[in-house]
Design an enzyme around this catalytic site. Structure first.
Site, PDB file in Angstrom:
ATOM      1  N   TYR A 158     -17.753  17.228 -13.961  1.00  0.00           N
ATOM      2  CA  TYR A 158     -18.213  15.843 -13.905  1.00  0.00           C
ATOM      3  C   TYR A 158     -19.171  15.650 -12.723  1.00  0.00           C
ATOM      4  O   TYR A 158     -18.892  16.132 -11.615  1.00  0.00           O
ATOM      5  CB  TYR A 158     -16.989  14.915 -13.796  1.00  0.00           C
ATOM      6  CG  TYR A 158     -17.355  13.485 -13.540  1.00  0.00           C
ATOM      7  CD1 TYR A 158     -18.209  12.801 -14.397  1.00  0.00           C
ATOM      8  CD2 TYR A 158     -16.857  12.806 -12.426  1.00  0.00           C
ATOM      9  CE1 TYR A 158     -18.564  11.478 -14.152  1.00  0.00           C
ATOM     10  CE2 TYR A 158     -17.199  11.486 -12.184  1.00  0.00           C
ATOM     11  CZ  TYR A 158     -18.057  10.833 -13.051  1.00  0.00           C
ATOM     12  OH  TYR A 158     -18.414   9.525 -12.796  1.00  0.00           O
TER      13      TYR A 158
ATOM     14  N   ARG B 282       0.850  -1.197   0.000  1.00  0.00           N
ATOM     15  CA  ARG B 282       0.000   0.000   0.000  1.00  0.00           C
ATOM     16  C   ARG B 282       0.882   1.242   0.000  1.00  0.00           C
ATOM     17  O   ARG B 282       0.579   2.257  -0.616  1.00  0.00           O
ATOM     18  CB  ARG B 282      -0.937  -0.006   1.227  1.00  0.00           C
ATOM     19  CG  ARG B 282      -1.747   1.266   1.334  1.00  0.00           C
ATOM     20  CD  ARG B 282      -2.892   1.280   2.336  1.00  0.00           C
ATOM     21  NE  ARG B 282      -2.822   0.346   3.412  1.00  0.00           N
ATOM     22  CZ  ARG B 282      -2.050   0.457   4.497  1.00  0.00           C
ATOM     23  NH1 ARG B 282      -1.260   1.515   4.660  1.00  0.00           N
ATOM     24  NH2 ARG B 282      -2.051  -0.474   5.426  1.00  0.00           N
TER      25      ARG B 282
ATOM     26  N   ASP C  70      -8.584  19.827 -13.156  1.00  0.00           N
ATOM     27  CA  ASP C  70      -8.878  18.476 -13.625  1.00  0.00           C
ATOM     28  C   ASP C  70      -8.596  18.476 -15.127  1.00  0.00           C
ATOM     29  O   ASP C  70      -9.332  19.071 -15.912  1.00  0.00           O
ATOM     30  CB  ASP C  70     -10.346  18.138 -13.309  1.00  0.00           C
ATOM     31  CG  ASP C  70     -10.735  16.740 -13.771  1.00  0.00           C
ATOM     32  OD1 ASP C  70     -10.074  16.196 -14.666  1.00  0.00           O
ATOM     33  OD2 ASP C  70     -11.735  16.208 -13.238  1.00  0.00           O
TER      34      ASP C  70
ATOM     35  N   LYS D 173      -9.320   7.516 -18.464  1.00  0.00           N
ATOM     36  CA  LYS D 173      -9.715   8.050 -19.761  1.00  0.00           C
ATOM     37  C   LYS D 173      -8.537   8.024 -20.745  1.00  0.00           C
ATOM     38  O   LYS D 173      -8.076   6.964 -21.074  1.00  0.00           O
ATOM     39  CB  LYS D 173     -10.288   9.457 -19.557  1.00  0.00           C
ATOM     40  CG  LYS D 173     -11.380   9.518 -18.440  1.00  0.00           C
ATOM     41  CD  LYS D 173     -12.512   8.585 -18.732  1.00  0.00           C
ATOM     42  CE  LYS D 173     -13.703   8.649 -17.785  1.00  0.00           C
ATOM     43  NZ  LYS D 173     -13.476   8.561 -16.370  1.00  0.00           N
TER      44      LYS D 173
HETATM   45  O1  P1T Z   1     -14.282   7.605 -13.059  1.00  0.00           O
HETATM   46  P1  P1T Z   1     -13.071   8.059 -12.289  1.00  0.00           P
HETATM   47  O2  P1T Z   1     -11.784   7.470 -12.764  1.00  0.00           O
HETATM   48  O3  P1T Z   1     -13.257   7.957 -10.806  1.00  0.00           O
HETATM   49  O4  P1T Z   1     -12.894   9.632 -12.635  1.00  0.00           O
HETATM   50  C1  P1T Z   1     -13.848  10.582 -12.286  1.00  0.00           C
HETATM   51  C2  P1T Z   1     -13.779  11.740 -13.240  1.00  0.00           C
HETATM   52  C3  P1T Z   1     -13.101  12.881 -12.880  1.00  0.00           C
HETATM   53  N1  P1T Z   1     -12.997  13.949 -13.697  1.00  0.00           N
HETATM   54  C4  P1T Z   1     -13.567  13.946 -14.929  1.00  0.00           C
HETATM   55  C5  P1T Z   1     -13.451  15.150 -15.803  1.00  0.00           C
HETATM   56  C6  P1T Z   1     -14.273  12.820 -15.365  1.00  0.00           C
HETATM   57  O5  P1T Z   1     -14.812  12.857 -16.585  1.00  0.00           O
HETATM   58  C7  P1T Z   1     -14.398  11.691 -14.506  1.00  0.00           C
HETATM   59  C8  P1T Z   1     -15.170  10.488 -14.907  1.00  0.00           C
HETATM   60  N2  P1T Z   1     -16.034  10.711 -15.971  1.00  0.00           N
HETATM   61  C9  P1T Z   1     -16.852   9.786 -16.563  1.00  0.00           C
HETATM   62  C10 P1T Z   1     -16.970   8.522 -16.148  1.00  0.00           C
HETATM   63  C11 P1T Z   1     -17.622  10.304 -17.717  1.00  0.00           C
HETATM   64  O6  P1T Z   1     -18.138   9.520 -18.525  1.00  0.00           O
HETATM   65  O7  P1T Z   1     -17.732  11.528 -17.842  1.00  0.00           O
END
Ligand code: P1T
Length: 379
Positions: free
Chosen positions: A98, A46, A170, A195
């Site tokens: 988001y 961890r 972000d 992503k």
């Molecule tokens: O899904 P995760 O890895 O926890 O990330 C969250 C997140 C944070 N910031 C942005 C700009 C994001 O688009 C996302 C996750 N977004 C999607 C799952 C979506 O389809 O928009």
């Protein structure tokens, strides 16, 4: 070193024990010690893992930062950043963001005494008007999810620096290939690695990069103390994904531009949201602060009929209907019922997010096939 070379080499050395050119997956929970406290720098997985270390160093290099810290998801990274603050601290976030980011702010951290204000930050003057003595951090996305608004990182950073508070960007939609917020004055850059960085829709992960040593130390402490770490297999997959980030992003940008132009010329389409279009309000700013316009395109149809929008989304054969973005394959999302459903409808509409908005993550397939699919689905 230029970006593509950094993506493939930065922070990555052949494995010291075997010379393996690809970073091994250190699938272990603990490390054997010679004597209590006498070890090779690794105690418990961890706290440290060699596969994760390499990825963290590579990500830091891509964002021109000194410290990279990975988490089990993008929201895991957001959670860690919000834990830097205390009850009574105020955070100002851009109002188009988001849905999960809104949800963790309002439904988790507000319960613990942090306060949040959601403000349209594509006009930096709105930030000046919203700041109070309690404001400790500003959180922006740019381009924003799902309306692709462009926020002026430099202008916002000038305000946060003057006030001595932190700016978090972000950078998920742009990826480090297109934009480096730390170079423009941000304190912290975060990513949903799920992503573009991962790039193949096979991993969920988050990351934070900063140049601020005190913040990095605190975030590393939180990473270990709270425990939302990614596993070594996922770190390996992301390291592999990043090796083609620059090539993928070039194709995402080219394809998205053509898709946006096709949609703009379609008689049934009322509005296209893509910063690469000359009539986008953030076009000039995007040209200045980004190195390309990205792979995300949103649009609405004339008449704003939800059943008609749903019919289009059901009719795709190459685009797949689903949440997420940034993979090699094209995806189509309905933000109102999927990614942004956790934002109350009144809030969404106040920010300009209609229930009929369709969001596309334009993949790297042959663009003729994508346009053909749009043609048949829209009709
Ligand atoms: O899904 P995760 O890895 O926890 O990330 C969250 C997140 C944070 N910031 C942005 C700009 C994001 O688009 C996302 C996750 N977004 C999607 C799952 C979506 O389809 O928009």
């Amino acid at each position: 070193m230029k970006f593509g070379t950094k993506a493939i080499h930065a922070g990555i050395e052949p494995d010291p024990t075997t010379g393996a050119i690809m970073t091994p997956i250190y699938q272990t929970s603990t490390y054997v010690q010679e004597s209590p406290g006498k070890h090779k720098g690794y105690e418990y997985a961890r706290t440290q893992n060699p596969t994760r270390d390499v990825l963290q160093n590579n990500l830091a290099a891509l964002e021109n930062g000194q410290y990279g810290i990975c988490f089990a998801s993008g929201l895991g990274a957001t959670d860690a950043i919000l834990k830097l603050f205390k009850p009574g601290d105020e955070i100002i976030a851009s109002s188009d963001l988001y849905g999960g980011t809104y949800r963790i702010m309002v439904r988790v951290f507000q319960e613990f005494g942090l306060t949040f204000k959601f403000v349209s930050l594509d006009n930096p003057d709105n930030l000046k008007a919203a700041l109070t003595d309690a404001t400790k951090m500003v959180w922006i996305e740019t381009p924003t999810n799902p309306l692709l608004r462009i926020v002026d990182i430099r202008a916002i950073a000038a305000i946060t620096q003057e006030k001595g508070i932190q700016l978090v960007v972000d950078n998920t939609f742009a990826s480090p290939y297109l934009q480096n917020p730390l170079d423009l004055g941000a304190t912290i850059v975060m990513h949903s690695v799920t992503k573009y960085l991962g790039g193949h829709s096979d991993t969920v992960m988050g990351a934070i990069v900063t140049n601020d040593e005190a913040i990095a130390q605190r975030l590393k402490f939180i990473q270990n103390a709270c425990g939302a770490v990614p596993g070594p297999q996922d770190c390996f997959l992301v390291l592999r994904g990043i090796k083609t980030l620059h090539v993928r992003m070039q194709r995402h940008c080219e394809n998205a531009m053509q898709v946006a132009r096709f949609l703009q010329s379609h008689p049934k389409v009322s509005q296209v949201y893509y910063p690469g279009l000359e009539n986008h309000p953030g076009h000039a700013l995007a040209k200045e602060q980004m190195r390309g316009f990205g792979g995300m395109v949103s649009f609405t149809l004339h008449g704003d009929s939800l059943p008609e929008a749903v019919k289009v989304m059901e009719s795709f054969t190459v685009f797949s209907l689903g949440e997420s973005l940034g993979g090699v394959e094209s995806l189509c999302t309905h933000p109102a019922s999927m990614t942004h459903a956790s934002i109350p409808k009144e809030e969404r509409e106040k920010n300009g997010l209609k229930d009929t908005l369709i969001r596309l993550s334009v993949g790297i397939e042959d663009v003729e096939d994508l346009i053909q699919d749009l043609k048949q689905a829209i009709g």
